[in-house]
Design a protein around this motif. Structure first.
Motif, PDB file in Angstrom:
ATOM      1  N   SER A  52       0.818  -1.215   0.000  1.00 49.46           N
ATOM      2  CA  SER A  52       0.000   0.000   0.000  1.00 49.46           C
ATOM      3  C   SER A  52       0.852   1.265   0.000  1.00 49.46           C
ATOM      4  O   SER A  52       0.490   2.277  -0.611  1.00 49.46           O
ATOM      5  CB  SER A  52      -0.942   0.002   1.203  1.00 49.46           C
ATOM      6  N   GLU A  53       2.016   1.213   0.655  1.00 49.94           N
ATOM      7  CA  GLU A  53       2.893   2.387   0.686  1.00 49.94           C
ATOM      8  C   GLU A  53       3.425   2.704  -0.710  1.00 49.94           C
ATOM      9  O   GLU A  53       3.424   3.869  -1.138  1.00 49.94           O
ATOM     10  CB  GLU A  53       4.059   2.146   1.639  1.00 49.94           C
ATOM     11  N   LEU A  54       3.863   1.691  -1.437  1.00 48.28           N
ATOM     12  CA  LEU A  54       4.365   1.914  -2.789  1.00 48.28           C
ATOM     13  C   LEU A  54       3.261   2.438  -3.699  1.00 48.28           C
ATOM     14  O   LEU A  54       3.485   3.360  -4.488  1.00 48.28           O
ATOM     15  CB  LEU A  54       4.952   0.621  -3.360  1.00 48.28           C
ATOM     16  N   VAL A  55       2.075   1.865  -3.580  1.00 46.72           N
ATOM     17  CA  VAL A  55       0.947   2.338  -4.395  1.00 46.72           C
ATOM     18  C   VAL A  55       0.710   3.818  -4.159  1.00 46.72           C
ATOM     19  O   VAL A  55       0.576   4.606  -5.111  1.00 46.72           O
ATOM     20  CB  VAL A  55      -0.336   1.542  -4.082  1.00 46.72           C
ATOM     21  N   GLU A  56       0.665   4.229  -2.901  1.00 44.23           N
ATOM     22  CA  GLU A  56       0.385   5.627  -2.574  1.00 44.23           C
ATOM     23  C   GLU A  56       1.511   6.550  -3.045  1.00 44.23           C
ATOM     24  O   GLU A  56       1.255   7.662  -3.519  1.00 44.23           O
ATOM     25  CB  GLU A  56       0.166   5.789  -1.067  1.00 44.23           C
ATOM     26  N   GLN A  57       2.756   6.107  -2.917  1.00 46.55           N
ATOM     27  CA  GLN A  57       3.879   6.959  -3.326  1.00 46.55           C
ATOM     28  C   GLN A  57       3.926   7.134  -4.835  1.00 46.55           C
ATOM     29  O   GLN A  57       4.133   8.251  -5.332  1.00 46.55           O
ATOM     30  CB  GLN A  57       5.188   6.362  -2.797  1.00 46.55           C
ATOM     31  N   VAL A  58       3.719   6.057  -5.580  1.00 45.42           N
ATOM     32  CA  VAL A  58       3.724   6.158  -7.039  1.00 45.42           C
ATOM     33  C   VAL A  58       2.499   6.940  -7.507  1.00 45.42           C
ATOM     34  O   VAL A  58       2.581   7.749  -8.447  1.00 45.42           O
ATOM     35  CB  VAL A  58       3.769   4.763  -7.690  1.00 45.42           C
ATOM     36  N   ALA A  59       1.366   6.726  -6.852  1.00 44.19           N
ATOM     37  CA  ALA A  59       0.149   7.458  -7.217  1.00 44.19           C
ATOM     38  C   ALA A  59       0.317   8.954  -6.951  1.00 44.19           C
ATOM     39  O   ALA A  59      -0.172   9.793  -7.732  1.00 44.19           O
ATOM     40  CB  ALA A  59      -1.048   6.913  -6.450  1.00 44.19           C
ATOM     41  N   PHE A  60       1.006   9.310  -5.875  1.00 49.70           N
ATOM     42  CA  PHE A  60       1.247  10.726  -5.595  1.00 49.70           C
ATOM     43  C   PHE A  60       2.137  11.343  -6.659  1.00 49.70           C
ATOM     44  O   PHE A  60       1.900  12.476  -7.114  1.00 49.70           O
ATOM     45  CB  PHE A  60       1.882  10.903  -4.216  1.00 49.70           C
ATOM     46  N   PHE A  61       3.163  10.593  -7.060  1.00 52.01           N
ATOM     47  CA  PHE A  61       4.017  11.066  -8.159  1.00 52.01           C
ATOM     48  C   PHE A  61       3.170  11.306  -9.409  1.00 52.01           C
ATOM     49  O   PHE A  61       3.305  12.342 -10.084  1.00 52.01           O
ATOM     50  CB  PHE A  61       5.107  10.049  -8.462  1.00 52.01           C
ATOM     51  N   ALA A  62       2.283  10.363  -9.736  1.00 46.49           N
ATOM     52  CA  ALA A  62       1.421  10.512 -10.905  1.00 46.49           C
ATOM     53  C   ALA A  62       0.512  11.727 -10.757  1.00 46.49           C
ATOM     54  O   ALA A  62       0.243  12.441 -11.733  1.00 46.49           O
ATOM     55  CB  ALA A  62       0.591   9.243 -11.104  1.00 46.49           C
ATOM     56  N   PHE A  63       0.053  11.974  -9.545  1.00 44.23           N
ATOM     57  CA  PHE A  63      -0.836  13.116  -9.287  1.00 44.23           C
ATOM     58  C   PHE A  63      -0.129  14.439  -9.549  1.00 44.23           C
ATOM     59  O   PHE A  63      -0.662  15.311 -10.251  1.00 44.23           O
ATOM     60  CB  PHE A  63      -1.352  13.066  -7.852  1.00 44.23           C
ATOM     61  N   ILE A  64       1.074  14.605  -8.984  1.00 36.98           N
ATOM     62  CA  ILE A  64       1.761  15.885  -9.180  1.00 36.98           C
ATOM     63  C   ILE A  64       2.247  16.035 -10.622  1.00 36.98           C
ATOM     64  O   ILE A  64       2.335  17.153 -11.138  1.00 36.98           O
ATOM     65  CB  ILE A  64       2.904  16.089  -8.163  1.00 36.98           C
ATOM     66  N   LEU A  65       2.570  14.911 -11.266  1.00 37.44           N
ATOM     67  CA  LEU A  65       2.917  14.970 -12.682  1.00 37.44           C
ATOM     68  C   LEU A  65       1.711  15.437 -13.498  1.00 37.44           C
ATOM     69  O   LEU A  65       1.827  16.297 -14.374  1.00 37.44           O
ATOM     70  CB  LEU A  65       3.389  13.599 -13.163  1.00 37.44           C
ATOM     71  N   GLY A  66       0.545  14.883 -13.182  1.00 38.66           N
ATOM     72  CA  GLY A  66      -0.652  15.210 -13.942  1.00 38.66           C
ATOM     73  C   GLY A  66      -1.206  16.586 -13.687  1.00 38.66           C
ATOM     74  O   GLY A  66      -1.859  17.173 -14.572  1.00 38.66           O
ATOM     75  N   ASN A  67      -0.960  17.145 -12.497  1.00 39.51           N
ATOM     76  CA  ASN A  67      -1.549  18.466 -12.221  1.00 39.51           C
ATOM     77  C   ASN A  67      -0.591  19.623 -12.491  1.00 39.51           C
ATOM     78  O   ASN A  67      -0.891  20.781 -12.183  1.00 39.51           O
ATOM     79  CB  ASN A  67      -2.100  18.535 -10.791  1.00 39.51           C
ATOM     80  N   GLY A  68       0.562  19.321 -13.071  1.00 41.40           N
ATOM     81  CA  GLY A  68       1.486  20.370 -13.487  1.00 41.40           C
ATOM     82  C   GLY A  68       2.417  20.879 -12.412  1.00 41.40           C
ATOM     83  O   GLY A  68       3.094  21.901 -12.597  1.00 41.40           O
ATOM     84  N   SER A  69       2.496  20.177 -11.276  1.00 41.68           N
ATOM     85  CA  SER A  69       3.331  20.679 -10.173  1.00 41.68           C
ATOM     86  C   SER A  69       4.605  19.874  -9.944  1.00 41.68           C
ATOM     87  O   SER A  69       5.260  20.021  -8.910  1.00 41.68           O
ATOM     88  CB  SER A  69       2.515  20.730  -8.877  1.00 41.68           C
ATOM     89  N   LEU A  70       4.976  19.020 -10.918  1.00 43.30           N
ATOM     90  CA  LEU A  70       6.255  18.304 -10.811  1.00 43.30           C
ATOM     91  C   LEU A  70       7.360  19.254 -11.274  1.00 43.30           C
ATOM     92  O   LEU A  70       7.834  19.192 -12.405  1.00 43.30           O
ATOM     93  CB  LEU A  70       6.237  17.025 -11.657  1.00 43.30           C
ATOM     94  N   LEU A  71       7.759  20.134 -10.378  1.00 43.67           N
ATOM     95  CA  LEU A  71       8.707  21.193 -10.703  1.00 43.67           C
ATOM     96  C   LEU A  71       9.975  21.048  -9.873  1.00 43.67           C
ATOM     97  O   LEU A  71       9.914  20.713  -8.687  1.00 43.67           O
ATOM     98  CB  LEU A  71       8.081  22.563 -10.444  1.00 43.67           C
ATOM     99  N   PRO A  72      11.140  21.306 -10.472  1.00 44.71           N
ATOM    100  CA  PRO A  72      12.403  21.165  -9.734  1.00 44.71           C
ATOM    101  C   PRO A  72      12.650  22.333  -8.792  1.00 44.71           C
ATOM    102  O   PRO A  72      12.195  23.445  -9.017  1.00 44.71           O
ATOM    103  CB  PRO A  72      13.443  21.135 -10.858  1.00 44.71           C
ATOM    104  N   GLN A  73      13.383  22.062  -7.753  1.00 40.80           N
ATOM    105  CA  GLN A  73      13.781  23.093  -6.806  1.00 40.80           C
ATOM    106  C   GLN A  73      15.256  22.879  -6.483  1.00 40.80           C
ATOM    107  O   GLN A  73      15.609  21.877  -5.867  1.00 40.80           O
ATOM    108  CB  GLN A  73      12.952  23.008  -5.526  1.00 40.80           C
ATOM    109  N   ASN A  74      16.104  23.786  -6.915  1.00 37.98           N
ATOM    110  CA  ASN A  74      17.525  23.681  -6.561  1.00 37.98           C
ATOM    111  C   ASN A  74      18.168  25.053  -6.642  1.00 37.98           C
ATOM    112  O   ASN A  74      17.570  26.018  -7.114  1.00 37.98           O
ATOM    113  CB  ASN A  74      18.259  22.673  -7.454  1.00 37.98           C
TER     114      ASN A  74
END
Length: 207
Positions: free
Chosen positions: A9-31
């Motif tokens: 369940s932890e892996l599902v939620e972590q990968v799903a969260f990645f998919a969520f931020i990728l899909g909503n346009g917020s997968l942005l780098p910070q450095n």
């Protein structure tokens, strides 16, 4: 044959969260080199399916290497930024291993990378998706990609050696969900259960 869920369940939620931020346009780098940047990568993904494939690969390979989803998310965000903004500097540079696609190992992580390629290039079971263009949903709001990958991962099974035994079946269920998400008149058979989209825990007993 012993079989169990491929992803806890932890892996599902972590990968799903990645998919969520990728899909909503917020997968942005910070450095510190480029400072925080904001840009719209939807057009970049729509124009070249390989961008989506490689973003999945960078995420998964770094997840496996670091066991830290935040590191995986940032490396994927950096690679995505560089593909859309060539002047963007990745520090440290992306290494070849980070871009490796499915290597035929047959484990859950190979399956996730294969899923990324399938959804990017439309390599989905045609009988369930014919006439449906889902491409615009990939980067307009995060729920679509998040829920689709939950259906995929929650249906994915492995044997006692950790080898995925039902990739095509899990991909079929994800494809049926894509169809239903876009066309509510479509009757999924059997109906999508709440556990498939993470509304409640998966059944303990596998069929």
């Amino acid at each position: 044959m012993v079989k169990c869920y491929a992803a806890n369940s932890e892996l599902v939620e972590q990968v799903a969260f990645f998919a969520f931020i990728l899909g909503n346009g917020s997968l942005l780098p910070q450095n510190s080199i480029n400072h925080d940047i904001e840009y719209d990568y939807e057009e970049c993904i729509m124009e070249d399916p390989r961008v989506l494939v490689e973003v999945f690969c960078v995420y998964v390979n770094n997840y496996v290497n670091s066991a830290d989803p935040s590191i995986a998310e940032q490396r994927a965000a950096q690679w995505l930024a560089h593909q859309c903004l060539p002047e963007y500097t990745i520090d440290p540079p992306i290494e070849p291993w980070e871009l490796l696609e499915s290597q035929g190992k047959g484990d859950v992580f190979d399956a996730i990378k294969a899923f990324g390629r399938a959804i990017a290039f439309g390599d989905l079971p045609g009988e369930y998706i014919e006439g449906i263009d889902y491409s615009e949903y990939l980067s307009v709001g995060g729920s679509f990609l998040e829920e689709v990958i939950k259906v995929f991962l929650n249906n994915l099974l492995v044997n006692e050696d950790g080898i995925v035994i039902n990739y095509r079946e899990a991909l079929k269920r994800a494809t049926q969900y894509i169809r239903y998400y876009i066309d509510k008149s479509y009757a999924v058979n059997p109906p999508i259960a709440g556990w498939e989209v993470g509304e409640y825990d998966r059944p303990d007993t596998l069929q």
